[in-house]
Design a protein around this motif. Structure first.
Motif, short mmCIF file in Angstrom:
data_model
loop_
_atom_site.label_atom_id
_atom_site.label_comp_id
_atom_site.label_asym_id
_atom_site.label_seq_id
_atom_site.Cartn_x
_atom_site.Cartn_y
_atom_site.Cartn_z
N PRO A 158 0.82 -1.22 0.00
CA PRO A 158 0.00 0.00 0.00
C PRO A 158 0.86 1.27 0.00
CG PRO A 158 -0.66 -1.50 1.75
CD PRO A 158 0.60 -2.05 1.18
N ASP A 159 0.24 2.39 -0.32
CA ASP A 159 0.92 3.69 -0.33
C ASP A 159 1.45 4.06 1.05
OD1 ASP A 159 0.41 3.94 -3.03
OD2 ASP A 159 -1.41 5.13 -2.71
N SER A 160 0.86 3.50 2.10
CA SER A 160 1.27 3.85 3.46
C SER A 160 2.54 3.10 3.91
CB SER A 160 0.13 3.55 4.44
OG SER A 160 -0.22 2.19 4.39
N VAL A 199 14.11 -6.74 2.37
CA VAL A 199 14.14 -8.13 1.90
C VAL A 199 14.98 -8.93 2.88
CG1 VAL A 199 14.88 -9.67 0.05
CG2 VAL A 199 13.85 -7.48 -0.51
N ARG A 200 14.48 -10.09 3.26
CA ARG A 200 15.19 -10.99 4.16
C ARG A 200 15.30 -12.34 3.50
NH1 ARG A 200 12.30 -10.79 9.75
NH2 ARG A 200 14.35 -10.72 10.65
N ASP A 201 15.94 -13.26 4.20
CA ASP A 201 16.11 -14.62 3.70
C ASP A 201 14.75 -15.24 3.38
OD1 ASP A 201 18.21 -16.18 2.99
OD2 ASP A 201 18.33 -17.27 4.89
N ASN A 202 14.47 -15.46 2.12
CA ASN A 202 13.22 -16.07 1.67
C ASN A 202 11.98 -15.37 2.21
OD1 ASN A 202 11.92 -17.93 0.01
ND2 ASN A 202 11.51 -19.28 1.72
N GLY A 203 12.05 -14.06 2.34
CA GLY A 203 10.90 -13.31 2.83
C GLY A 203 11.19 -11.83 2.87
N PHE A 204 10.39 -11.10 3.64
CA PHE A 204 10.56 -9.66 3.75
C PHE A 204 9.92 -9.16 5.04
CE2 PHE A 204 6.86 -10.67 1.21
CZ PHE A 204 5.86 -9.88 1.73
N LYS A 205 10.35 -7.96 5.43
CA LYS A 205 9.82 -7.30 6.61
C LYS A 205 9.35 -5.93 6.16
CE LYS A 205 12.75 -6.11 9.91
NZ LYS A 205 13.59 -6.10 11.11
N PHE A 206 8.19 -5.50 6.65
CA PHE A 206 7.68 -4.20 6.24
C PHE A 206 6.91 -3.55 7.38
CE2 PHE A 206 4.23 -7.10 5.44
CZ PHE A 206 3.08 -6.38 5.70
N SER A 207 6.75 -2.24 7.27
CA SER A 207 5.88 -1.55 8.20
C SER A 207 5.05 -0.54 7.42
CB SER A 207 6.67 -0.87 9.33
OG SER A 207 7.50 0.13 8.82
N LEU A 208 3.82 -0.41 7.86
CA LEU A 208 2.88 0.55 7.29
C LEU A 208 2.63 1.62 8.33
CD1 LEU A 208 0.28 -1.95 5.79
CD2 LEU A 208 2.20 -0.89 4.62
N LYS A 209 2.26 2.79 7.87
CA LYS A 209 1.98 3.89 8.79
C LYS A 209 0.93 3.46 9.82
CE LYS A 209 1.03 8.79 8.63
NZ LYS A 209 0.79 9.94 7.78
N GLY A 210 1.26 3.65 11.10
CA GLY A 210 0.32 3.34 12.17
C GLY A 210 0.23 1.87 12.55
N MET A 211 1.10 1.02 11.97
CA MET A 211 1.07 -0.40 12.30
C MET A 211 2.48 -0.87 12.67
SD MET A 211 -1.52 -2.09 9.52
CE MET A 211 -1.54 -3.67 10.33
N PRO A 212 2.59 -1.93 13.46
CA PRO A 212 3.91 -2.46 13.81
C PRO A 212 4.55 -3.17 12.61
CG PRO A 212 2.20 -3.85 14.71
CD PRO A 212 1.50 -2.66 14.11
N GLU A 213 5.85 -3.43 12.71
CA GLU A 213 6.53 -4.17 11.65
C GLU A 213 5.99 -5.59 11.57
OE1 GLU A 213 10.97 -2.26 11.25
OE2 GLU A 213 10.76 -4.27 12.04
N ILE A 214 5.91 -6.07 10.34
CA ILE A 214 5.45 -7.43 10.10
C ILE A 214 6.50 -8.12 9.23
CG2 ILE A 214 3.67 -8.86 9.00
CD1 ILE A 214 1.72 -6.52 9.55
N ALA A 215 6.89 -9.32 9.64
CA ALA A 215 7.85 -10.10 8.86
C ALA A 215 7.13 -11.32 8.29
CB ALA A 215 9.02 -10.54 9.74
N LEU A 216 7.30 -11.53 6.99
CA LEU A 216 6.66 -12.66 6.31
C LEU A 216 7.72 -13.50 5.62
CD1 LEU A 216 3.66 -10.83 4.62
CD2 LEU A 216 3.55 -12.40 6.54
N GLN A 217 7.48 -14.80 5.59
CA GLN A 217 8.34 -15.71 4.86
C GLN A 217 7.52 -16.37 3.76
OE1 GLN A 217 10.25 -18.09 8.15
NE2 GLN A 217 11.98 -17.56 6.84
N ILE A 218 8.15 -16.56 2.62
CA ILE A 218 7.48 -17.29 1.54
C ILE A 218 7.60 -18.77 1.91
CG2 ILE A 218 7.47 -17.81 -0.92
CD1 ILE A 218 8.80 -15.02 -1.34
N PHE A 244 -5.76 -3.74 4.38
CA PHE A 244 -4.48 -4.16 3.80
C PHE A 244 -4.72 -5.13 2.64
CE2 PHE A 244 -0.83 -7.21 4.06
CZ PHE A 244 0.14 -6.36 3.55
N LEU A 245 -5.59 -6.11 2.86
CA LEU A 245 -5.92 -7.07 1.79
C LEU A 245 -6.51 -6.36 0.58
CD1 LEU A 245 -7.59 -10.22 3.41
CD2 LEU A 245 -5.36 -10.05 2.33
N ASN A 246 -7.41 -5.41 0.83
CA ASN A 246 -8.02 -4.66 -0.26
C ASN A 246 -6.97 -3.86 -1.05
OD1 ASN A 246 -10.48 -5.65 0.61
ND2 ASN A 246 -11.08 -3.77 1.65
N SER A 247 -6.04 -3.26 -0.34
CA SER A 247 -4.98 -2.48 -0.98
C SER A 247 -4.06 -3.39 -1.80
CB SER A 247 -4.19 -1.71 0.07
OG SER A 247 -3.24 -0.90 -0.53
#
Length: 128
Positions: free
Chosen positions: A32-34, A40-59, A117-120
């Motif tokens: 999203p724009d926010s 980029v991390r090992d087989n995944g990524f970490k991101f943060s959106l405005k007003g939300m905590p960091e989220i780390a995802l793995q593929i 987030f899903l909609n975006s």
């Protein structure tokens, strides 16, 4: 808690879409724009959106019909699936499915932001 994005059709073949979604760096274009941070991390990524905590995802898994991203944090138990189905050789139907195991209090706090987030994400996937 289960959330669903709307079903869309993307002007890419399933094969091209799968190739893109195997690469963690390519997810930055879908955010999203926010978006405030993307790493980029090992087989995944970490991101943060405005007003939300960091989220780390793995593929976790990529097949011909779905991509499964899983939370890299043991304190948050959820998966985000991208279900894909070929419409024809140049178009693919895509739907995002979120499945999380949260207590009722956390669910109440995160349900609306997660649906947004899903909609975006769905809107941005539709543009590729």
């Amino acid at each position: 808690m289960n959330l669903e994005g709307r079903k869309i059709v993307v002007n890419k073949s399933v094969k091209d879409l799968v190739e893109m979604l195997k690469n963690p760096a390519d997810y930055k274009d879908l955010m999203p724009d926010s978006l405030q941070k993307f790493e980029v991390r090992d087989n995944g990524f970490k991101f943060s959106l405005k007003g939300m905590p960091e989220i780390a995802l793995q593929i976790e898994d990529v097949t011909e019909t779905e991509v499964i991203l899983k939370s890299a944090s043991s304190s948050l138990d959820f998966t985000l699936k991208g279900a894909m189905e070929a419409v024809n050789e140049n178009q693919t139907a895509v739907q995002l499915l979120f499945e999380g195991k949260f207590n009722p209090f956390i669910k109440m706090m995160v349900e609306k932001p997660l649906q947004n987030f899903l909609n975006s994400l769905t809107d941005n996937i539709e543009k590729i």
